[in-house]
Design a protein around this motif. Sequence first.
Motif, short mmCIF file in Angstrom:
data_model
loop_
_atom_site.label_atom_id
_atom_site.label_comp_id
_atom_site.label_asym_id
_atom_site.label_seq_id
_atom_site.Cartn_x
_atom_site.Cartn_y
_atom_site.Cartn_z
N ALA A 1 0.85 -1.19 0.00
CA ALA A 1 0.00 0.00 0.00
C ALA A 1 0.89 1.24 0.00
O ALA A 1 1.05 1.91 1.02
CB ALA A 1 -0.92 -0.01 1.21
N ASP A 2 1.51 1.52 -1.16
CA ASP A 2 2.32 2.73 -1.28
C ASP A 2 2.19 3.31 -2.68
O ASP A 2 1.65 2.68 -3.58
CB ASP A 2 3.78 2.47 -0.89
N LEU A 3 2.71 4.52 -2.84
CA LEU A 3 2.57 5.20 -4.13
C LEU A 3 3.30 4.48 -5.25
O LEU A 3 2.84 4.50 -6.39
CB LEU A 3 3.07 6.64 -4.01
N VAL A 4 4.43 3.85 -4.94
CA VAL A 4 5.17 3.12 -5.97
C VAL A 4 4.32 1.98 -6.52
O VAL A 4 4.25 1.76 -7.73
CB VAL A 4 6.51 2.59 -5.40
N ALA A 5 3.63 1.26 -5.64
CA ALA A 5 2.77 0.16 -6.08
C ALA A 5 1.60 0.70 -6.90
O ALA A 5 1.23 0.10 -7.93
CB ALA A 5 2.27 -0.63 -4.88
N VAL A 6 1.02 1.82 -6.47
CA VAL A 6 -0.11 2.40 -7.20
C VAL A 6 0.33 2.86 -8.58
O VAL A 6 -0.37 2.62 -9.58
CB VAL A 6 -0.75 3.55 -6.40
N GLU A 7 1.50 3.51 -8.67
CA GLU A 7 2.00 3.96 -9.97
C GLU A 7 2.34 2.80 -10.88
O GLU A 7 2.24 2.91 -12.10
CB GLU A 7 3.21 4.87 -9.77
N GLY A 8 2.73 1.66 -10.31
CA GLY A 8 3.05 0.48 -11.11
C GLY A 8 1.89 -0.49 -11.26
O GLY A 8 2.09 -1.64 -11.60
N PRO B 1 -10.42 -0.99 -10.13
CA PRO B 1 -10.25 -1.29 -8.71
C PRO B 1 -8.84 -1.81 -8.46
O PRO B 1 -8.28 -2.54 -9.27
CB PRO B 1 -11.30 -2.38 -8.45
N GLY B 2 -8.29 -1.39 -7.36
CA GLY B 2 -6.98 -1.87 -6.94
C GLY B 2 -7.07 -2.36 -5.51
O GLY B 2 -7.55 -1.65 -4.63
N VAL B 3 -6.65 -3.60 -5.27
CA VAL B 3 -6.72 -4.19 -3.94
C VAL B 3 -5.35 -4.06 -3.29
O VAL B 3 -4.34 -4.52 -3.84
CB VAL B 3 -7.17 -5.66 -4.01
N ILE B 4 -5.31 -3.43 -2.11
CA ILE B 4 -4.06 -3.24 -1.37
C ILE B 4 -4.24 -3.73 0.06
O ILE B 4 -5.36 -3.79 0.57
CB ILE B 4 -3.64 -1.75 -1.37
N PRO B 5 -3.14 -4.09 0.72
CA PRO B 5 -3.24 -4.44 2.13
C PRO B 5 -3.60 -3.20 2.94
O PRO B 5 -3.10 -2.11 2.67
CB PRO B 5 -1.83 -4.93 2.49
#
Length: 174
Positions: free
Chosen positions: A77-84, A152-156
Motif C-alpha cells: 500500500a504505497d505510491l510506488v505500487a499504485v503507480e506500477g 479497482p486496486g486491492v491493497i493491504p
Amino acid sequence: MIDADEQTIDDQYRDRLRSALQTLVRDDAARKHRHPRRAAGIVAAGAIAASVMTAAALWSTADRAPLPIEAACLDEADLVAVEGAADAESVAIAPRHGGVSPREVEAACRALWNDGTLGRAVVRFQSGSGTTPSPADDRLRLVVCALPDGRPGVIPGDASSCASLDLELWRYDR
C-alpha cells in the motif's frame, strides 16, 4: 344525339368534346397506374421503418453481458505500487446483474495472496508489533481502492490506506 333533339352538333364542337373526353380518360388511366406504385412505396417505407424501430427496441432491451472488470492486486500500500498498477497482478471478474461488489474483488485478489502469487514483497513492521499475518491468513486486511485509471486496486490495509494514497474507495459503476 338525344332522341328528341333534332339539332346537330357542329364538327368543331364535336372535335373539342372528343379531345376533352380523351384527355380525361388518358389522365384517369395514368392516375390509376401511378397510385398502386405510390401505395406500394408507402407500404414498403412503413414496413422498413417498423422493422428498424423493432430492431432498435430489441437491441436496447437486450440483456447484454457487461464486460469483465479487471482489478489490480497490489503487494503493498504505497505510491510506488499504485503507480506500477499497470504491471501488477490482475484478476478479471465478470459482473452479475447487480454488478461487482468490493468483497468479490477483494476475494479474487485474496486468492492470489493465498496461492503465494502475492505477498512476496518484504513488509517492514515496527518492532514489538506482534506477529505478522501470513498471506493465507484471513486476518490480513485488504481494501479495494479506485486507482487513478478508474480500475479497482486491492491493497493491504483498510479505508485509511486508500485515503493516505489520495485514492477513494472503489465502487462499481456501469
